[in-house]
Enzyme design. Structure first.
Site, mmCIF file in Angstrom:
data_model
loop_
_atom_site.group_PDB
_atom_site.id
_atom_site.type_symbol
_atom_site.label_atom_id
_atom_site.label_comp_id
_atom_site.label_asym_id
_atom_site.label_seq_id
_atom_site.Cartn_x
_atom_site.Cartn_y
_atom_site.Cartn_z
ATOM 1 C CE1 TYR A 34 -2.143 -3.492 1.419
ATOM 2 C CE2 TYR A 34 -2.302 -2.399 3.561
ATOM 3 C CZ TYR A 34 -2.687 -3.579 2.653
ATOM 4 O OH TYR A 34 -2.981 -4.782 3.205
ATOM 5 C CE1 TYR A 88 -6.174 -4.431 0.887
ATOM 6 C CE2 TYR A 88 -6.018 -3.866 3.147
ATOM 7 C CZ TYR A 88 -6.060 -4.698 2.181
ATOM 8 O OH TYR A 88 -6.521 -5.956 2.461
HETATM 9 C C1 UGA Z 1 -2.470 -6.545 7.272
HETATM 10 C C2 UGA Z 1 -3.240 -6.126 5.973
HETATM 11 O O1 UGA Z 1 -3.265 -4.946 5.742
HETATM 12 C C3 UGA Z 1 -4.748 -6.710 6.293
HETATM 13 O O2 UGA Z 1 -5.320 -6.487 4.936
HETATM 14 C C4 UGA Z 1 -4.880 -7.964 6.623
HETATM 15 O O3 UGA Z 1 -6.259 -8.281 6.863
HETATM 16 C C5 UGA Z 1 -4.030 -8.203 7.730
HETATM 17 O O4 UGA Z 1 -2.830 -7.898 7.541
HETATM 18 C C6 UGA Z 1 -4.274 -9.775 8.173
HETATM 19 O O5 UGA Z 1 -3.272 -10.659 8.092
HETATM 20 O O6 UGA Z 1 -5.588 -9.916 8.368
HETATM 21 P P1 UGA Z 1 -1.607 -5.783 9.447
HETATM 22 O O7 UGA Z 1 -2.300 -6.364 10.865
HETATM 23 O O8 UGA Z 1 -1.058 -4.571 9.780
HETATM 24 O O9 UGA Z 1 -2.607 -5.823 8.264
HETATM 25 O O10 UGA Z 1 -0.438 -6.882 9.172
HETATM 26 P P2 UGA Z 1 1.317 -7.043 9.575
HETATM 27 O O11 UGA Z 1 1.814 -6.459 8.357
HETATM 28 O O12 UGA Z 1 1.173 -8.571 9.837
HETATM 29 O O13 UGA Z 1 1.467 -6.188 11.031
HETATM 30 C C7 UGA Z 1 0.997 -6.594 12.069
HETATM 31 C C8 UGA Z 1 1.524 -5.698 13.007
HETATM 32 O O14 UGA Z 1 2.968 -6.206 13.060
HETATM 33 C C9 UGA Z 1 1.730 -4.184 12.552
HETATM 34 O O15 UGA Z 1 1.589 -3.388 13.592
HETATM 35 C C10 UGA Z 1 3.295 -4.136 11.970
HETATM 36 O O16 UGA Z 1 3.688 -2.774 12.075
HETATM 37 C C11 UGA Z 1 3.977 -4.883 12.807
HETATM 38 N N1 UGA Z 1 5.254 -5.580 12.449
HETATM 39 C C12 UGA Z 1 5.122 -6.232 10.924
HETATM 40 C C13 UGA Z 1 6.245 -5.767 12.964
HETATM 41 O O17 UGA Z 1 6.566 -5.158 14.332
HETATM 42 N N2 UGA Z 1 7.538 -6.250 12.585
HETATM 43 C C14 UGA Z 1 7.454 -6.960 11.234
HETATM 44 O O18 UGA Z 1 8.404 -7.393 10.783
HETATM 45 C C15 UGA Z 1 6.206 -6.850 10.331
#
Ligand code: UGA
Length: 353
Positions: free
Chosen positions: A88, A158
């Site tokens: 995104y 997104y």
């Molecule tokens: C993403 C997608 O944007 C959604 O569409 C989807 O529904 C969702 O995943 C999902 O798997 O269901 P998000 O929850 O932000 O949303 O997914 P991640 O990229 O897994 O991040 C989760 C959290 O972990 C965030 O706060 C991110 O900043 C954090 N993160 C991610 C870390 O601290 N370290 C990393 O290496 C990766």
């Protein structure tokens, strides 16, 4: 009610969620037509006599395959999307093109052919404000407001595209009698999720794939903004079970938005990282654990990133129908991690090129 002798079309049926759903629906006895850009995750299923596979990028569908697949189906699952926050931030226009323009064409094909549509959306449509730390509020499909960040934080493009797609599906139900269900997934975890990275700068998969890569390939686990944000994770098997309920209980779920998630599996990303390390250490007591490093969202994802502080689903539309998740957070991680740890032990980590 749809019988398991029916034909189900799965657009995006070879992605992470799609591949698990495809496998499960074959076991349930359905005839499947799968359309995907790539078949790698379902290669072992393609010889089955109840699956037809079309390798296709729906953006380049010159032969009208999408329409003819929709016409042949009793029910369509649309799972096609860019669904990774790094995408995104890096390519917002292409995210809207695929996730809105192209998906809307599929919706319109379902309207034209009077075909039931099960449309995947996202928990991100709830936006950045809603579940506040310390309160009991959960995101409810028909009660919560959907609140995005400012335009300059273009991560929300997104969720905005997905929200408009949801509203178009809903409007086609009102004006054109489309039968639909919208699914909002909350952080599913399992085997074959996203992709692994051998080096920290080789990509930015979602958090589970990112952390399992760090453990396997011995590079830092990055906590974005200190890992203070919270998510509720769901094992992919529990999620797929919920999808089967939705498919088979067509009347109950007709013209409903449905969260799929496990409210009890809430954790901060900081605690999630430590739980993964504990599970890894239990299994490989002599293995070294990689360092944990804090990074800002902007450093990790680029300018325009903004996060949702907390995201907990109201799952009662499913639990009222008898669905109960089987995996708590530790069991979810143990099952998913054991798959990767058996497949790619750190010492003999193969090249994934
Ligand atoms: C993403 C997608 O944007 C959604 O569409 C989807 O529904 C969702 O995943 C999902 O798997 O269901 P998000 O929850 O932000 O949303 O997914 P991640 O990229 O897994 O991040 C989760 C959290 O972990 C965030 O706060 C991110 O900043 C954090 N993160 C991610 C870390 O601290 N370290 C990393 O290496 C990766």
């Amino acid at each position: 009610m749809i019988m398991s002798t029916g034909t189900v079309a799965l657009f995006g049926g070879a992605g992470f969620i799609g591949s698990h759903l495809t496998e499960r629906l074959l076991e349930e006895g359905y005839h499947l037509v799968v359309v995907d850009i790539d078949s790698e995750k379902i290669e072992d299923l393609l010889s089955h006599n109840r699956i037809d596979f079309h390798e296709l990028d729906i953006r380049q569908d010159d032969a009208g395959t999408v329409t003819s697949v929709v016409e042949s189906a009793d029910v369509v699952f649309d799972l096609i999307a860019y669904a990774n926050p790094k995408q995104y931030v890096d390519m917002p226009l292409e995210v809207v093109h695929l996730n809105y323009d192209q998906n809307l064409r599929l919706v319109e094909d379902c309207v034209e052919t009077d075909t039931r549509l099960i449309q995947f959306s996202t928990s991100e449509v709830y936006g950045k404000i809603g579940n506040r730390k310390g309160d009991d509020e959960v995101f409810s499909e028909d009660g919560s407001d959907l609140i995005m960040g400012p335009v300059e934080n273009h991560r929300w493009i997104y969720a905005t595209a997905k929200q408009l797609l949801e509203r178009m599906v809903h409007a086609h139900g009102l004006e054109n009698d489309l039968d639909w269900t919208i699914i909002r997934p909350f952080n599913f975890i399992g085997r074959e999720m996203d992709y692994l990275i051998e080096e920290p700068d080789a990509g930015t998969p979602r958090v589970f794939a990112s952390f399992i890569s760090a453990l396997l390939y011995d590079h830092p686990m990055y906590l974005v903004d200190g890992g203070e944000n919270e998510r509720a994770f769901t094992h992919i098997s529990d999620a797929v079970e919920a999808m089967v309920y939705i498919l088979e209980e067509a009347e109950r779920y007709n013209r409903e938005v449905v969260n799929i998630g496990t409210p009890g599996n809430e954790t901060s990303i900081h605690d999630f990282a430590h739980l993964m390390r504990d599970i890894y250490a239990d299994r490989s007591p002599d293995g070294d654990l990689p360092p944990i490093e804090n990074v800002s969202g902007e450093e990790f994802y680029g300018a325009g990133y903004e996060d949702c502080e907390r995201r907990i689903p109201d799952a009662t539309k499913l639990t009222d129908a008898g669905w109960e998740p089987q995996y708590d957070l530790r069991e979810t991680l143990e099952e998913a991690m054991s798959y990767y740890l058996e497949k790619y032990e750190r010492a003999e980590a193969p090249s994934l090129d």
